[in-house]
Design an enzyme around this catalytic site. Structure first.
Site, PDB file in Angstrom:
ATOM      1  N   ASN A 110       0.855  -1.191   0.000  1.00  0.00           N
ATOM      2  CA  ASN A 110       0.000   0.000   0.000  1.00  0.00           C
ATOM      3  C   ASN A 110       0.889   1.238   0.000  1.00  0.00           C
ATOM      4  O   ASN A 110       1.982   1.214   0.563  1.00  0.00           O
ATOM      5  CB  ASN A 110      -0.866   0.000   1.268  1.00  0.00           C
ATOM      6  CG  ASN A 110      -1.749   1.228   1.376  1.00  0.00           C
ATOM      7  OD1 ASN A 110      -2.401   1.631   0.396  1.00  0.00           O
ATOM      8  ND2 ASN A 110      -1.794   1.842   2.548  1.00  0.00           N
ATOM      9  N   HIS A 112       0.995   5.234   1.208  1.00  0.00           N
ATOM     10  CA  HIS A 112       0.307   6.147   2.130  1.00  0.00           C
ATOM     11  C   HIS A 112       0.986   7.516   2.067  1.00  0.00           C
ATOM     12  O   HIS A 112       2.215   7.597   2.061  1.00  0.00           O
ATOM     13  CB  HIS A 112       0.390   5.574   3.556  1.00  0.00           C
ATOM     14  CG  HIS A 112      -0.402   6.360   4.541  1.00  0.00           C
ATOM     15  ND1 HIS A 112      -1.780   6.245   4.645  1.00  0.00           N
ATOM     16  CD2 HIS A 112      -0.029   7.291   5.446  1.00  0.00           C
ATOM     17  CE1 HIS A 112      -2.207   7.075   5.587  1.00  0.00           C
ATOM     18  NE2 HIS A 112      -1.163   7.723   6.090  1.00  0.00           N
ATOM     19  N   ASP A 153      -2.975   0.644   7.473  1.00  0.00           N
ATOM     20  CA  ASP A 153      -1.690   1.371   7.459  1.00  0.00           C
ATOM     21  C   ASP A 153      -0.682   0.853   8.481  1.00  0.00           C
ATOM     22  O   ASP A 153       0.090   1.621   9.061  1.00  0.00           O
ATOM     23  CB  ASP A 153      -1.923   2.883   7.723  1.00  0.00           C
ATOM     24  CG  ASP A 153      -2.853   3.503   6.701  1.00  0.00           C
ATOM     25  OD1 ASP A 153      -2.815   3.090   5.533  1.00  0.00           O
ATOM     26  OD2 ASP A 153      -3.631   4.388   7.091  1.00  0.00           O
TER      27      ASP A 153
HETATM   28  C1  GRF Z   1      -2.694   8.798  -2.692  1.00  0.00           C
HETATM   29  O1  GRF Z   1      -2.356   9.949  -1.977  1.00  0.00           O
HETATM   30  C2  GRF Z   1      -2.294   7.567  -1.899  1.00  0.00           C
HETATM   31  O2  GRF Z   1      -1.189   7.762  -1.076  1.00  0.00           O
HETATM   32  C3  GRF Z   1      -3.484   7.308  -1.047  1.00  0.00           C
HETATM   33  O3  GRF Z   1      -4.581   7.675  -1.854  1.00  0.00           O
HETATM   34  C4  GRF Z   1      -4.185   8.631  -2.826  1.00  0.00           C
HETATM   35  C5  GRF Z   1      -4.580   8.077  -4.151  1.00  0.00           C
HETATM   36  O4  GRF Z   1      -4.514   8.978  -5.196  1.00  0.00           O
HETATM   37  N1  GRF Z   1      -3.485   5.961  -0.558  1.00  0.00           N
HETATM   38  P1  GRF Z   1      -4.883   8.508  -6.662  1.00  0.00           P
HETATM   39  O5  GRF Z   1      -6.300   7.961  -6.644  1.00  0.00           O
HETATM   40  O6  GRF Z   1      -3.906   7.436  -7.057  1.00  0.00           O
HETATM   41  O7  GRF Z   1      -4.755   9.697  -7.535  1.00  0.00           O
END
Ligand code: GRF
Length: 199
Positions: A110, A112, A153
């Protein structure tokens, strides 16, 4: 030299710019991987559109349409039917069922938008993360890529990169700076996994 591309299943809930960064890295030849399926819980996620533009199978899989057991079994079936070797959560807002986690040990990652373990866990998503970071008075934020376990997370951290905070930052400006770093970090970490540098 010609290793088989790592087969990815990418999970998205919204806009899918992180997904796009993976697609771009593959297209440019920087990342030896292939996205075999994009899965979303949200039928109107723009990430699904992005996948379709590149002829990547785009599947909607929502817990709303299934009983709990049927949902997780179907989840596994989809991943297996597309031969997924690494599951990438790229802005996926739902919890991954335990059965799926058990079947893909250290094979689900994942991304974050902060420096975990701070500013993570249930409720820390999207702009809320950046608001909390700014309110706390931190001098820097960052990006974390981690393995996924059964808590939000929480799994083992694979890679982190710091991002400076500016005095006049708003959650929006900070999120843009962090997102730009995400788009470099995510393909890079997938590449490291594809090359066996992270096991
Ligand atoms: C990103 O900031 C990621 O870290 C979080 O969700 C957001 C996703 O953005 N988990 P996108 O949909 O890929 O533009």
């Amino acid at each position: 030299m010609s290793e088989q591309p790592l087969k990815l299943g990418v999970l998205v809930s919204g806009r899918g710019s992180d997904l796009q960064s993976i697609i771009d890295a593959i297209e440019s030849g920087d990342l030896n991987a292939r996205i075999t399926v994009v899965i979303s819980n949200n039928p109107s996620a723009y990430g699904l559109e992005r996948a379709r533009k590149y002829n990547i199978p785009a599947v909607v899989h929502s817990s709303k349409d299934y009983s709990k057991n049927a949902f997780r079994e179907r989840f596994l079936e989809i991943l297996k039917s597309y031969d997924v070797e690494l599951v990438v959560l790229a802005g996926y807002l739902k919890k991954i069922p335990d059965t799926v986690i058990d079947n893909y040990p250290r094979r689900i990652i994942n991304i974050h938008p902060a420096l975990l373990p701070k500013f993570g866990g249930k409720g820390f998503y999207g702009m809320r993360v950046h608001k909390a970071v700014l309110q706390s008075g931190e001098k820097e934020s960052g990006v974390t890529v981690h393995f996924v376990d059964n808590k939000y997370d929480h799994g083992e951290i694979i890679y982190q990169q710091k991002v400076p905070i500016k005095e006049d930052d708003t959650p929006e400006t900070l999120s843009e700076r962090v997102l730009a770093v995400e788009h470099q970090v995510l393909p890079r970490v997938i590449g490291m996994i594809a090359e066996g540098k992270i096991s």
